[in-house]
Motif scaffolding. Sequence first.
Motif, PDB file in Angstrom:
ATOM      1  N   ALA A  19       8.266   5.392 -11.814  1.00  0.00           N
ATOM      2  CA  ALA A  19       8.167   4.437 -10.701  1.00  0.00           C
ATOM      3  C   ALA A  19       7.590   5.188  -9.511  1.00  0.00           C
ATOM      4  O   ALA A  19       8.302   5.891  -8.811  1.00  0.00           O
ATOM      5  CB  ALA A  19       9.514   3.826 -10.357  1.00  0.00           C
ATOM      6  N   GLY A  20       6.284   5.073  -9.353  1.00  0.00           N
ATOM      7  CA  GLY A  20       5.621   5.822  -8.286  1.00  0.00           C
ATOM      8  C   GLY A  20       4.482   5.004  -7.708  1.00  0.00           C
ATOM      9  O   GLY A  20       4.652   3.838  -7.341  1.00  0.00           O
ATOM     10  N   GLY A  21       3.309   5.637  -7.665  1.00  0.00           N
ATOM     11  CA  GLY A  21       2.161   5.051  -6.999  1.00  0.00           C
ATOM     12  C   GLY A  21       1.766   3.669  -7.497  1.00  0.00           C
ATOM     13  O   GLY A  21       1.397   2.806  -6.709  1.00  0.00           O
ATOM     14  N   GLY A  50       7.436  13.164  -4.308  1.00  0.00           N
ATOM     15  CA  GLY A  50       6.877  12.593  -5.541  1.00  0.00           C
ATOM     16  C   GLY A  50       7.856  12.653  -6.689  1.00  0.00           C
ATOM     17  O   GLY A  50       8.990  13.111  -6.548  1.00  0.00           O
ATOM     18  N   ARG A  51       7.358  12.181  -7.826  1.00  0.00           N
ATOM     19  CA  ARG A  51       8.203  12.177  -9.018  1.00  0.00           C
ATOM     20  C   ARG A  51       8.336  13.605  -9.554  1.00  0.00           C
ATOM     21  O   ARG A  51       7.489  14.460  -9.286  1.00  0.00           O
ATOM     22  CB  ARG A  51       7.560  11.284 -10.082  1.00  0.00           C
ATOM     23  N   PHE A  52       9.421  13.816 -10.324  1.00  0.00           N
ATOM     24  CA  PHE A  52       9.550  15.090 -11.032  1.00  0.00           C
ATOM     25  C   PHE A  52       8.860  14.945 -12.374  1.00  0.00           C
ATOM     26  O   PHE A  52       9.357  14.269 -13.278  1.00  0.00           O
ATOM     27  CB  PHE A  52      11.032  15.468 -11.217  1.00  0.00           C
ATOM     28  N   GLY A  83      12.341  13.598  -4.085  1.00  0.00           N
ATOM     29  CA  GLY A  83      12.018  12.746  -5.237  1.00  0.00           C
ATOM     30  C   GLY A  83      13.281  12.476  -6.036  1.00  0.00           C
ATOM     31  O   GLY A  83      14.191  13.315  -6.038  1.00  0.00           O
ATOM     32  N   GLY A  84      13.342  11.329  -6.684  1.00  0.00           N
ATOM     33  CA  GLY A  84      14.549  10.966  -7.432  1.00  0.00           C
ATOM     34  C   GLY A  84      14.495  11.416  -8.880  1.00  0.00           C
ATOM     35  O   GLY A  84      13.448  11.819  -9.381  1.00  0.00           O
ATOM     36  N   TYR A  85      15.650  11.358  -9.527  1.00  0.00           N
ATOM     37  CA  TYR A  85      15.721  11.677 -10.957  1.00  0.00           C
ATOM     38  C   TYR A  85      16.960  10.995 -11.517  1.00  0.00           C
ATOM     39  O   TYR A  85      17.930  10.734 -10.795  1.00  0.00           O
ATOM     40  CB  TYR A  85      15.798  13.191 -11.194  1.00  0.00           C
ATOM     41  N   GLY A  95      16.720  14.419  -2.966  1.00  0.00           N
ATOM     42  CA  GLY A  95      16.751  13.257  -3.872  1.00  0.00           C
ATOM     43  C   GLY A  95      15.684  12.251  -3.501  1.00  0.00           C
ATOM     44  O   GLY A  95      14.742  12.558  -2.762  1.00  0.00           O
ATOM     45  N   ARG A  96      15.848  11.026  -3.997  1.00  0.00           N
ATOM     46  CA  ARG A  96      14.853   9.989  -3.738  1.00  0.00           C
ATOM     47  C   ARG A  96      14.831   9.650  -2.255  1.00  0.00           C
ATOM     48  O   ARG A  96      15.891   9.462  -1.634  1.00  0.00           O
ATOM     49  CB  ARG A  96      15.226   8.729  -4.527  1.00  0.00           C
ATOM     50  N   LEU A  97      13.646   9.619  -1.669  1.00  0.00           N
ATOM     51  CA  LEU A  97      13.527   9.298  -0.250  1.00  0.00           C
ATOM     52  C   LEU A  97      13.161   7.829  -0.135  1.00  0.00           C
ATOM     53  O   LEU A  97      12.077   7.417  -0.588  1.00  0.00           O
ATOM     54  CB  LEU A  97      12.448  10.186   0.389  1.00  0.00           C
ATOM     55  N   ILE A 156      13.809   6.377   5.309  1.00  0.00           N
ATOM     56  CA  ILE A 156      13.862   7.778   5.734  1.00  0.00           C
ATOM     57  C   ILE A 156      12.540   8.520   5.501  1.00  0.00           C
ATOM     58  O   ILE A 156      12.245   9.515   6.158  1.00  0.00           O
ATOM     59  CB  ILE A 156      15.057   8.500   5.045  1.00  0.00           C
ATOM     60  N   LEU A 157      11.732   8.005   4.567  1.00  0.00           N
ATOM     61  CA  LEU A 157      10.494   8.702   4.194  1.00  0.00           C
ATOM     62  C   LEU A 157       9.588   9.025   5.393  1.00  0.00           C
ATOM     63  O   LEU A 157       9.110  10.165   5.523  1.00  0.00           O
ATOM     64  CB  LEU A 157       9.758   7.873   3.132  1.00  0.00           C
ATOM     65  N   PRO A 158       9.344   8.074   6.322  1.00  0.00           N
ATOM     66  CA  PRO A 158       8.471   8.402   7.463  1.00  0.00           C
ATOM     67  C   PRO A 158       8.992   9.593   8.269  1.00  0.00           C
ATOM     68  O   PRO A 158       8.197  10.379   8.795  1.00  0.00           O
ATOM     69  CB  PRO A 158       8.478   7.114   8.306  1.00  0.00           C
ATOM     70  N   PHE A 208      -5.735   9.078  -7.550  1.00  0.00           N
ATOM     71  CA  PHE A 208      -5.821   8.838  -6.099  1.00  0.00           C
ATOM     72  C   PHE A 208      -4.831   9.742  -5.356  1.00  0.00           C
ATOM     73  O   PHE A 208      -5.236  10.652  -4.662  1.00  0.00           O
ATOM     74  CB  PHE A 208      -5.566   7.351  -5.762  1.00  0.00           C
ATOM     75  N   GLY A 209      -3.530   9.472  -5.496  1.00  0.00           N
ATOM     76  CA  GLY A 209      -2.520  10.308  -4.824  1.00  0.00           C
ATOM     77  C   GLY A 209      -2.098   9.731  -3.481  1.00  0.00           C
ATOM     78  O   GLY A 209      -2.589  10.145  -2.429  1.00  0.00           O
ATOM     79  N   LEU A 210      -1.174   8.761  -3.532  1.00  0.00           N
ATOM     80  CA  LEU A 210      -0.751   8.088  -2.288  1.00  0.00           C
ATOM     81  C   LEU A 210      -0.082   9.027  -1.294  1.00  0.00           C
ATOM     82  O   LEU A 210      -0.218   8.863  -0.080  1.00  0.00           O
ATOM     83  CB  LEU A 210       0.237   6.953  -2.624  1.00  0.00           C
TER      84      LEU A 210
HETATM   85  N1  UDP Z   1       7.943   8.046  -3.326  1.00  0.00           N
HETATM   86  C1  UDP Z   1       9.015   7.552  -2.603  1.00  0.00           C
HETATM   87  N2  UDP Z   1      10.178   8.276  -2.591  1.00  0.00           N
HETATM   88  C2  UDP Z   1      10.331   9.428  -3.248  1.00  0.00           C
HETATM   89  C3  UDP Z   1       9.228   9.939  -3.992  1.00  0.00           C
HETATM   90  C4  UDP Z   1       8.039   9.227  -4.003  1.00  0.00           C
HETATM   91  O1  UDP Z   1       8.928   6.488  -1.984  1.00  0.00           O
HETATM   92  O2  UDP Z   1      11.414  10.008  -3.206  1.00  0.00           O
HETATM   93  C5  UDP Z   1       6.675   7.289  -3.311  1.00  0.00           C
HETATM   94  C6  UDP Z   1       5.620   7.959  -2.438  1.00  0.00           C
HETATM   95  O3  UDP Z   1       5.893   7.712  -1.090  1.00  0.00           O
HETATM   96  C7  UDP Z   1       4.345   7.325  -2.969  1.00  0.00           C
HETATM   97  C8  UDP Z   1       4.656   7.124  -4.445  1.00  0.00           C
HETATM   98  O4  UDP Z   1       6.079   7.227  -4.594  1.00  0.00           O
HETATM   99  O5  UDP Z   1       4.111   6.078  -2.342  1.00  0.00           O
HETATM  100  C9  UDP Z   1       3.980   8.170  -5.313  1.00  0.00           C
HETATM  101  O6  UDP Z   1       2.637   7.831  -5.448  1.00  0.00           O
HETATM  102  P1  UDP Z   1       1.489   8.866  -5.843  1.00  0.00           P
HETATM  103  O7  UDP Z   1       0.221   8.105  -5.961  1.00  0.00           O
HETATM  104  O8  UDP Z   1       1.467  10.007  -4.894  1.00  0.00           O
HETATM  105  O9  UDP Z   1       1.951   9.454  -7.257  1.00  0.00           O
HETATM  106  P2  UDP Z   1       2.296   8.733  -8.660  1.00  0.00           P
HETATM  107  O10 UDP Z   1       3.765   8.447  -8.641  1.00  0.00           O
HETATM  108  O11 UDP Z   1       1.458   7.501  -8.766  1.00  0.00           O
HETATM  109  O12 UDP Z   1       1.947   9.759  -9.685  1.00  0.00           O
END
Ligand code: UDP
Length: 429
Positions: A27-29, A231-233, A267-269, A299-301, A305-307, A325-327
């Motif tokens: 669950a990411g980008g 990011g993800r682990f 990042g969460g796990y 942990g997961r942000l 809190i992320l900003p 891309f890489g958000l």
């Molecule tokens: N992200 C988040 N909390 C976390 C870790 C990641 O909200 O603890 C979000 C991050 O802000 C970004 C997305 O997950 O919006 C990761 O996207 P990216 O394209 O960088 O990588 P992907 O997960 O697609 O490989």
Amino acid sequence: MLPTKKHRIALISVDGDPAAEIGQEEAGGQNVYVRQVGYALAGQGWQVDMFTRQNHPEQPTIVQHEPLCRTIRLKAGPAEFIGRDNLFHHLPEFIAEFQAFQQEQGFQYPLIHTNYWLSSWVGLELKKQQPLIQLHTYHSLGAVKYSAISDIPAIASMRIAVEKACLESVDRVIATSPQEQEHMRRLVSTKGQIEIVPCGTDIDKFGFIQRSAARKELGIAPDVKMVLYVGRFDQRKGIETLVRAIAKSRLRASLRDQANLQLVIGGGYRPGHSDANECDRIASIVAELGLENCTTFPGRLDDAILPSYYAAADVCVVPSHYEPFGLVAIEAMASRTPVVASDVGGLRFTVVPEVTGLLVPPKDEVAFAAAIDRILLNSAWRDQLGEAGRQRVEIAFSWHSVASRLTQIYTHLLAPVMTSRETKPQVAA
Ligand code: UDP
């Protein structure tokens, strides 16, 4: 340009739930992209239904995000987490559920925008069953991924074939960077139509908290040099390279009190899942290198809190082996934080070396250490890079501009369909 009529459109993301919590396994980008594109398109007048797979029995079937934007969860296999590589044989059920939903509602979507190869197959099958415009965003290409890993899954050949069929036959493929387009052309097919529409970020969410206020909120001292990963682990995210780079940092060696350098790995796990294994592996490298006193794993942000984490950091590091891309890079830039990233894929498009950050060869911990040190040792330059990053994101990467570009493409593709449908209102959107 606003659409003249509010057409219903479907975003399909079988494996990436736009209403899910972001930042842990699978669950990411992609999830962020679908959700934000959905919101932004709704803001431009489209009626947006985002279809995904139910992966927990207690999840609501429909999540209404905004009046014109909702997530709809369909049944496809047991209502539990199933990894992407094991989802393919549940897709026929997803298609049947999608058809049943359309039937129940009394309309057919004239346009779908699919995400990731699993959903592209769903779209290609639906196209055989009803008139449909299909756009597709890959998010990741099998041809790129499998060239970099040794444990190739059984589904790989199917994925490669579907990705080729998709590029050659959908109405438009959306590449999120020129680098991704180049990979498609070189590794997938020379046929098919591609448009480049980058990903975006929320320019109102990031960049509105000062570094000092963010540090106060997070309990980080003003004189600490803070290096951030978000990011993800996942091994391909290259967190190991970052940890090894911190161990090699000249700055770290020269600081009398090493606690003045802080590495934050956000990042969460989930226990028992592959992301928890990767987190454990990273934690053991941290321990082996004696970095425990200067490394934290918050942990997961979440969104709230992320900003603050981005704003508090002196530098954000994106050490991925590959990124379409890489958000995270543009989120950091939107927060006025310079980025040190691997010189790969979409990161070459978003990060402008020496202007908004630095690019270094992937997996090269010595080069990462040198780049991180350069920024940490010069706070005036850090601020200059940060300001330029913010400007670049405002100009090129807002979700609003992404939705405007997609609206143009959708409207163009729908024009002939809608003209012919005006004479057949019973199939109307
Ligand atoms: N992200 C988040 N909390 C976390 C870790 C990641 O909200 O603890 C979000 C991050 O802000 C970004 C997305 O997950 O919006 C990761 O996207 P990216 O394209 O960088 O990588 P992907 O997960 O697609 O490989």
